[in-house]
Design a protein around this motif. Structure first.
Motif, PDB file in Angstrom:
ATOM      1  N   TYR A  41       8.797  11.108  29.740  1.00 48.12           N
ATOM      2  CA  TYR A  41       9.541  10.984  31.008  1.00 48.12           C
ATOM      3  C   TYR A  41      10.952  11.526  30.877  1.00 48.12           C
ATOM      4  CZ  TYR A  41       5.389   8.301  31.628  1.00 48.12           C
ATOM      5  OH  TYR A  41       4.063   7.947  31.649  1.00 48.12           O
ATOM      6  N   SER A  42      11.659  11.115  29.829  1.00 51.64           N
ATOM      7  CA  SER A  42      13.050  11.570  29.671  1.00 51.64           C
ATOM      8  C   SER A  42      13.132  12.880  28.891  1.00 51.64           C
ATOM      9  CB  SER A  42      13.860  10.512  28.926  1.00 51.64           C
ATOM     10  OG  SER A  42      13.448  10.424  27.575  1.00 51.64           O
ATOM     11  N   LYS A  43      12.107  13.208  28.115  1.00 50.31           N
ATOM     12  CA  LYS A  43      12.152  14.367  27.195  1.00 50.31           C
ATOM     13  C   LYS A  43      13.310  14.226  26.200  1.00 50.31           C
ATOM     14  CE  LYS A  43       9.298  16.678  30.070  1.00 50.31           C
ATOM     15  NZ  LYS A  43       7.954  16.099  30.063  1.00 50.31           N
ATOM     16  N   PHE A  44      13.773  13.009  26.024  1.00 48.47           N
ATOM     17  CA  PHE A  44      14.880  12.731  25.111  1.00 48.47           C
ATOM     18  C   PHE A  44      14.291  11.936  23.947  1.00 48.47           C
ATOM     19  CE2 PHE A  44      18.895  10.640  23.859  1.00 48.47           C
ATOM     20  CZ  PHE A  44      19.760  11.720  23.897  1.00 48.47           C
ATOM     21  N   LYS A  45      14.081  12.635  22.835  1.00 45.63           N
ATOM     22  CA  LYS A  45      13.403  12.014  21.701  1.00 45.63           C
ATOM     23  C   LYS A  45      14.422  11.495  20.692  1.00 45.63           C
ATOM     24  CE  LYS A  45       9.092  14.580  21.861  1.00 45.63           C
ATOM     25  NZ  LYS A  45       8.155  15.387  21.065  1.00 45.63           N
ATOM     26  N   VAL A  46      14.348  10.209  20.436  1.00 46.18           N
ATOM     27  CA  VAL A  46      15.306   9.570  19.527  1.00 46.18           C
ATOM     28  C   VAL A  46      14.557   9.080  18.289  1.00 46.18           C
ATOM     29  CG1 VAL A  46      17.088   7.788  19.322  1.00 46.18           C
ATOM     30  CG2 VAL A  46      16.616   8.815  21.558  1.00 46.18           C
ATOM     31  N   GLY A  47      15.188   9.232  17.129  1.00 44.58           N
ATOM     32  CA  GLY A  47      14.615   8.717  15.885  1.00 44.58           C
ATOM     33  C   GLY A  47      15.629   7.833  15.187  1.00 44.58           C
ATOM     34  N   ASN A  61      10.945   5.321  16.544  1.00 43.54           N
ATOM     35  CA  ASN A  61      11.330   6.279  17.587  1.00 43.54           C
ATOM     36  C   ASN A  61      11.116   5.649  18.950  1.00 43.54           C
ATOM     37  OD1 ASN A  61       8.508   6.409  17.778  1.00 43.54           O
ATOM     38  ND2 ASN A  61       8.439   8.147  16.377  1.00 43.54           N
ATOM     39  N   ASN A  62      11.630   6.316  19.988  1.00 41.58           N
ATOM     40  CA  ASN A  62      11.500   5.687  21.306  1.00 41.58           C
ATOM     41  C   ASN A  62      10.082   5.836  21.844  1.00 41.58           C
ATOM     42  OD1 ASN A  62      12.360   8.422  21.507  1.00 41.58           O
ATOM     43  ND2 ASN A  62      13.089   8.150  23.588  1.00 41.58           N
ATOM     44  N   GLN A  63       9.652   4.777  22.506  1.00 41.15           N
ATOM     45  CA  GLN A  63       8.298   4.682  23.057  1.00 41.15           C
ATOM     46  C   GLN A  63       8.442   4.372  24.544  1.00 41.15           C
ATOM     47  OE1 GLN A  63       5.421   5.213  21.284  1.00 41.15           O
ATOM     48  NE2 GLN A  63       6.747   5.801  19.573  1.00 41.15           N
ATOM     49  N   GLU A  64       8.213   5.402  25.369  1.00 40.08           N
ATOM     50  CA  GLU A  64       8.411   5.225  26.811  1.00 40.08           C
ATOM     51  C   GLU A  64       7.127   4.762  27.488  1.00 40.08           C
ATOM     52  OE1 GLU A  64      10.300   8.853  28.202  1.00 40.08           O
ATOM     53  OE2 GLU A  64      12.190   8.272  27.218  1.00 40.08           O
ATOM     54  N   ASN A  65       7.270   4.428  28.772  1.00 38.55           N
ATOM     55  CA  ASN A  65       6.137   3.906  29.534  1.00 38.55           C
ATOM     56  C   ASN A  65       6.305   4.343  30.984  1.00 38.55           C
ATOM     57  OD1 ASN A  65       4.553   1.742  31.101  1.00 38.55           O
ATOM     58  ND2 ASN A  65       4.077   1.250  28.982  1.00 38.55           N
ATOM     59  N   CYS A  72      10.767   1.273  24.882  1.00 33.49           N
ATOM     60  CA  CYS A  72      11.581   0.687  23.804  1.00 33.49           C
ATOM     61  C   CYS A  72      12.340   1.794  23.074  1.00 33.49           C
ATOM     62  CB  CYS A  72      10.690  -0.072  22.825  1.00 33.49           C
ATOM     63  SG  CYS A  72      11.640  -1.011  21.601  1.00 33.49           S
ATOM     64  N   CYS A  73      13.591   1.533  22.762  1.00 34.74           N
ATOM     65  CA  CYS A  73      14.430   2.493  22.036  1.00 34.74           C
ATOM     66  C   CYS A  73      13.980   2.621  20.579  1.00 34.74           C
ATOM     67  CB  CYS A  73      15.882   2.031  22.030  1.00 34.74           C
ATOM     68  SG  CYS A  73      16.688   2.083  23.623  1.00 34.74           S
ATOM     69  N   ALA A  74      14.369   3.740  19.978  1.00 33.00           N
ATOM     70  CA  ALA A  74      14.046   4.016  18.577  1.00 33.00           C
ATOM     71  C   ALA A  74      14.587   2.929  17.646  1.00 33.00           C
ATOM     72  CB  ALA A  74      14.649   5.355  18.185  1.00 33.00           C
ATOM     73  N   GLU A  75      15.805   2.507  17.903  1.00 33.48           N
ATOM     74  CA  GLU A  75      16.462   1.546  17.005  1.00 33.48           C
ATOM     75  C   GLU A  75      15.680   0.235  16.954  1.00 33.48           C
ATOM     76  OE1 GLU A  75      17.799   3.411  19.356  1.00 33.48           O
ATOM     77  OE2 GLU A  75      19.926   3.780  19.048  1.00 33.48           O
ATOM     78  N   ARG A  76      15.279  -0.254  18.147  1.00 31.63           N
ATOM     79  CA  ARG A  76      14.568  -1.545  18.173  1.00 31.63           C
ATOM     80  C   ARG A  76      13.136  -1.402  17.696  1.00 31.63           C
ATOM     81  NH1 ARG A  76      14.696  -3.262  23.574  1.00 31.63           N
ATOM     82  NH2 ARG A  76      15.787  -1.318  24.029  1.00 31.63           N
ATOM     83  N   PRO A 108      26.703  13.188  18.328  1.00 28.13           N
ATOM     84  CA  PRO A 108      25.850  12.040  17.990  1.00 28.13           C
ATOM     85  C   PRO A 108      25.625  11.129  19.188  1.00 28.13           C
ATOM     86  CG  PRO A 108      27.951  11.972  16.794  1.00 28.13           C
ATOM     87  CD  PRO A 108      27.940  13.233  17.565  1.00 28.13           C
ATOM     88  N   ILE A 109      24.436  10.511  19.260  1.00 22.34           N
ATOM     89  CA  ILE A 109      24.264   9.480  20.290  1.00 22.34           C
ATOM     90  C   ILE A 109      24.565   8.129  19.646  1.00 22.34           C
ATOM     91  CG2 ILE A 109      22.564  10.822  21.599  1.00 22.34           C
ATOM     92  CD1 ILE A 109      20.566   8.466  20.651  1.00 22.34           C
ATOM     93  N   THR A 110      24.999   7.211  20.492  1.00 21.15           N
ATOM     94  CA  THR A 110      25.350   5.865  20.026  1.00 21.15           C
ATOM     95  C   THR A 110      24.312   4.891  20.601  1.00 21.15           C
ATOM     96  OG1 THR A 110      26.827   5.646  21.930  1.00 21.15           O
ATOM     97  CG2 THR A 110      27.817   6.395  19.875  1.00 21.15           C
ATOM     98  N   PRO A 111      24.011   3.806  19.886  1.00 22.73           N
ATOM     99  CA  PRO A 111      22.974   2.883  20.360  1.00 22.73           C
ATOM    100  C   PRO A 111      23.332   2.258  21.706  1.00 22.73           C
ATOM    101  CG  PRO A 111      23.711   2.292  18.134  1.00 22.73           C
ATOM    102  CD  PRO A 111      24.615   3.375  18.615  1.00 22.73           C
ATOM    103  N   CYS A 112      22.316   2.014  22.536  1.00 24.18           N
ATOM    104  CA  CYS A 112      22.549   1.374  23.835  1.00 24.18           C
ATOM    105  C   CYS A 112      22.968  -0.084  23.611  1.00 24.18           C
ATOM    106  CB  CYS A 112      21.292   1.451  24.704  1.00 24.18           C
ATOM    107  SG  CYS A 112      20.035   0.222  24.271  1.00 24.18           S
ATOM    108  N   GLY A 113      23.393  -0.725  24.662  1.00 23.08           N
ATOM    109  CA  GLY A 113      23.899  -2.102  24.563  1.00 23.08           C
ATOM    110  C   GLY A 113      22.867  -3.083  24.030  1.00 23.08           C
TER     111      GLY A 113
HETATM  112  N1  THU Z   1      17.104   5.810  23.688  1.00 27.35           N
HETATM  113  C1  THU Z   1      16.917   5.397  22.392  1.00 27.35           C
HETATM  114  O1  THU Z   1      15.787   5.367  21.897  1.00 27.35           O
HETATM  115  N2  THU Z   1      18.012   5.048  21.679  1.00 27.35           N
HETATM  116  C2  THU Z   1      19.297   5.134  22.131  1.00 27.35           C
HETATM  117  O2  THU Z   1      20.215   4.814  21.381  1.00 27.35           O
HETATM  118  C3  THU Z   1      19.571   5.608  23.480  1.00 27.35           C
HETATM  119  C4  THU Z   1      18.398   5.847  24.335  1.00 27.35           C
HETATM  120  C5  THU Z   1      15.928   6.261  24.448  1.00 27.35           C
HETATM  121  C6  THU Z   1      15.524   5.366  25.607  1.00 27.35           C
HETATM  122  C7  THU Z   1      14.771   6.358  26.481  1.00 27.35           C
HETATM  123  O3  THU Z   1      13.434   6.468  26.012  1.00 27.35           O
HETATM  124  C8  THU Z   1      15.458   7.687  26.221  1.00 27.35           C
HETATM  125  O4  THU Z   1      16.193   7.528  25.008  1.00 27.35           O
HETATM  126  C9  THU Z   1      16.407   8.113  27.335  1.00 27.35           C
HETATM  127  O5  THU Z   1      17.326   7.114  27.619  1.00 27.35           O
END
Ligand code: THU
Length: 159
Positions: A41-47, A61-65, A72-76, A108-113
């Protein structure tokens, strides 16, 4: 009224070679893990890749739905797996990297809240700081503790 200032230090380098060997491996693994993300969905792949004090490196890694909030974000993903599999191990560091439409992000991206709160919970449970290594093409930035990324956090002392 008094104003309080909160001071945090973030290290930054444009040369990944300045990280120690294990940290460089964490970054490489985070980048590889991003390649396996499910992000249609986002095409934004996080590891993300965690280093545990038992030597294990745990990737996520992030697992979208299709129901977006279910994702769920990659970090969690990595953190929940590590805590479920090695509940007594301490998390020492996490590396995070991201690809936007298959391109490694420049900055760099920073972790979400929510992930900051989850990292903080693990940090407090283990009484051990988690170094947060955030990797981009142009630079990599490093916080010495997840708590540096979440000042004035809510924690169990307030319950
Ligand atoms: N996302 C992460 O996995 N980690 C982050 O630190 C920021 C965002 C994911 C959530 C979603 O699947 C996608 O990136 C776009 O927000």
């Amino acid at each position: 009224m008094e104003t309080k200032h909160y001071d945090i230090s973030i290290k930054s380098t444009t040369n990944i070679g300045e990280l120690d060997a294990k940290e460089q491996e964490l970054v490489r693994r985070a980048q590889n893990a991003a390649g396996r993300a499910y992000a249609p969905y986002s095409k934004f792949k996080v590891g993300a890749c965690l280093l545990l004090d038992n030597g294990q490196m745990i990737e996520g890694n992030n697992q979208e739905n299709a129901s977006y909030p279910c994702g769920c974000c990659a970090e969690r993903t990595a953190l929940n797996y590590a805590n479920a599999t090695f509940p007594d191990a301490k998390v020492e560091a996490i590396a995070i990297s991201a690809f936007n439409r298959e391109q490694l992000v420049d900055e760099p991206i920073t972790p979400c809240g929510i992930c900051r709160q989850a990292l903080l919970e693990t940090e407090m449970k283990n009484r051990n700081s988690i170094k947060v290594i955030m990797n981009g093409k142009r630079q990599t930035i490093i916080a010495q503790s997840a708590s540096d990324l979440l000042p004035l956090a809510f924690d169990d002392s307030q319950l």
